[in-house]
Design an enzyme around this catalytic site. Structure first.
Site, mmCIF file in Angstrom:
data_model
loop_
_atom_site.group_PDB
_atom_site.id
_atom_site.type_symbol
_atom_site.label_atom_id
_atom_site.label_comp_id
_atom_site.label_asym_id
_atom_site.label_seq_id
_atom_site.Cartn_x
_atom_site.Cartn_y
_atom_site.Cartn_z
ATOM 1 N N MET A 97 -8.657 8.308 9.295
ATOM 2 C CA MET A 97 -9.326 9.067 8.098
ATOM 3 C C MET A 97 -10.436 9.966 8.237
ATOM 4 S SD MET A 97 -9.106 5.285 5.711
ATOM 5 C CE MET A 97 -9.875 4.425 6.903
ATOM 6 N N LYS A 130 -4.035 3.033 -2.294
ATOM 7 C CA LYS A 130 -5.153 3.819 -2.479
ATOM 8 C C LYS A 130 -5.029 4.901 -1.645
ATOM 9 C CE LYS A 130 -8.152 0.466 -1.450
ATOM 10 N NZ LYS A 130 -7.268 -0.647 -0.936
ATOM 11 N N ASP A 182 0.779 -1.170 0.012
ATOM 12 C CA ASP A 182 -0.247 0.019 0.012
ATOM 13 C C ASP A 182 0.807 1.207 0.038
ATOM 14 O OD1 ASP A 182 -2.292 -1.381 -0.217
ATOM 15 O OD2 ASP A 182 -2.762 -1.015 2.087
#
Length: 271
Positions: free
Chosen positions: A183, A72, A50
């Site tokens: 997030m 991502k 990632d």
């Protein structure tokens, strides 16, 4: 000295061809890697990694490992989850030892559960290698304990980014249990408004830790009522962990990282 000889035989685990390890790389500091994650890095034929897995960790990969980026990142062109999962299946069926390396822990907002389900459905052997999650390690590196006997006996881990609309923030506020947000940067204005509508005081302490456990880590202590404006004025950028609760007040006494950096710069420690 070979890699295998440097690790006690009692903790060595074989990495079988045609299998996948779903591993967490931790929050960023290579010293927080588990021994199993390190074994996966050294033994894998292919490492599908990632965006949040840093260069210092990727440098630990075996010399013959093939690296495939599958990051991502919000608001940027990114790999689709279905494509990543299909690639893991394809590589395993070709007989490779596949390390799926994620930041933090694969089962804490990392979609590792979805990938494991797909592997199971295809009959592909897999192993889960938990990692230290940034929601615990990030605040700890900023001197903010996730729990403390004097402030809280529980903590809620929540994501501010969800295709399903996210948690019921008013309901979470009503629990009076401190929150650690992953997030949450983009949605913070909405989250703050909902938490205050749910009963949290504007004076509730907030701690923000960006690029946690890396050399670029920065922290901000603010309050729920002013955190959106304070963040906008701070110059800080995500990725960030956001802590909302009274344990943030403990930071002045527990902020250990600057002292350790000073010792290291003075040559007073090997840490």
């Amino acid at each position: 000295m070979s890699f295998e000889s440097s690790i006690p035989e009692s903790v060595l685990v074989p990495f079988a061809p045609g299998s996948v390890w779903l591993a967490g790389s931790g929050p960023g500091d290579p010293g927080l890697l588990t021994l199993l994650a390190l074994q996966g890095l050294r033994q894998a034929d292919v490492i599908v990694h990632d965006a949040l897995v840093g260069e210092r960790i990727m440098a630990l990969a075996g010399p013959s490992a093939r690296l495939e980026f599958a990051g991502k990142r919000g608001g940027r062109p990114s790999a689709h989850q279905d494509d990543i999962t299909s690639r893991l299946i394809e590589l395993a069926k070709e007989g490779h030892r596949v390390l799926r390396l994620k930041g933090g822990d694969p089962f804490v907002f990392g979609r590792g559960g979805e990938e494991a389900q797909a592997l199971a459905a295809e009959g592909i052997p897999f192993r889960i290698v938990p990692g230290i999650t940034s929601g615990i390690a990030g605040p700890a590196y900023a001197g903010i304990p996730a729990t403390h006997r004097d402030t809280n006996q529980a903590v809620i881990l929540a994501t501010g980014h969800s295709l399903g609309g996210g948690p019921d923030w008013r309901a979470l506020a009503a629990t009076k249990v401190p929150l650690i947000l992953y997030m949450g940067w983009k949605a913070l204005p909405t989250i703050v408004a909902e938490l205050m509508a749910g009963g949290l005081s504007a004076d509730t302490p907030v701690g923000v830790v960006t690029e946690a456990t890396t050399a670029n880590q920065k922290s901000l202590v603010t309050s729920l009522g002013t955190c959106v404006a304070d963040l906008a004025a701070s110059g800080l950028e995500p990725p960030a962990i956001i802590v909302i609760g009274d344990m943030v007040r403990l930071r002045p006494a527990l902020d250990w990282l600057p002292a350790q950096a000073a010792l290291r710069n003075a040559g007073g420690t090997n840490g």
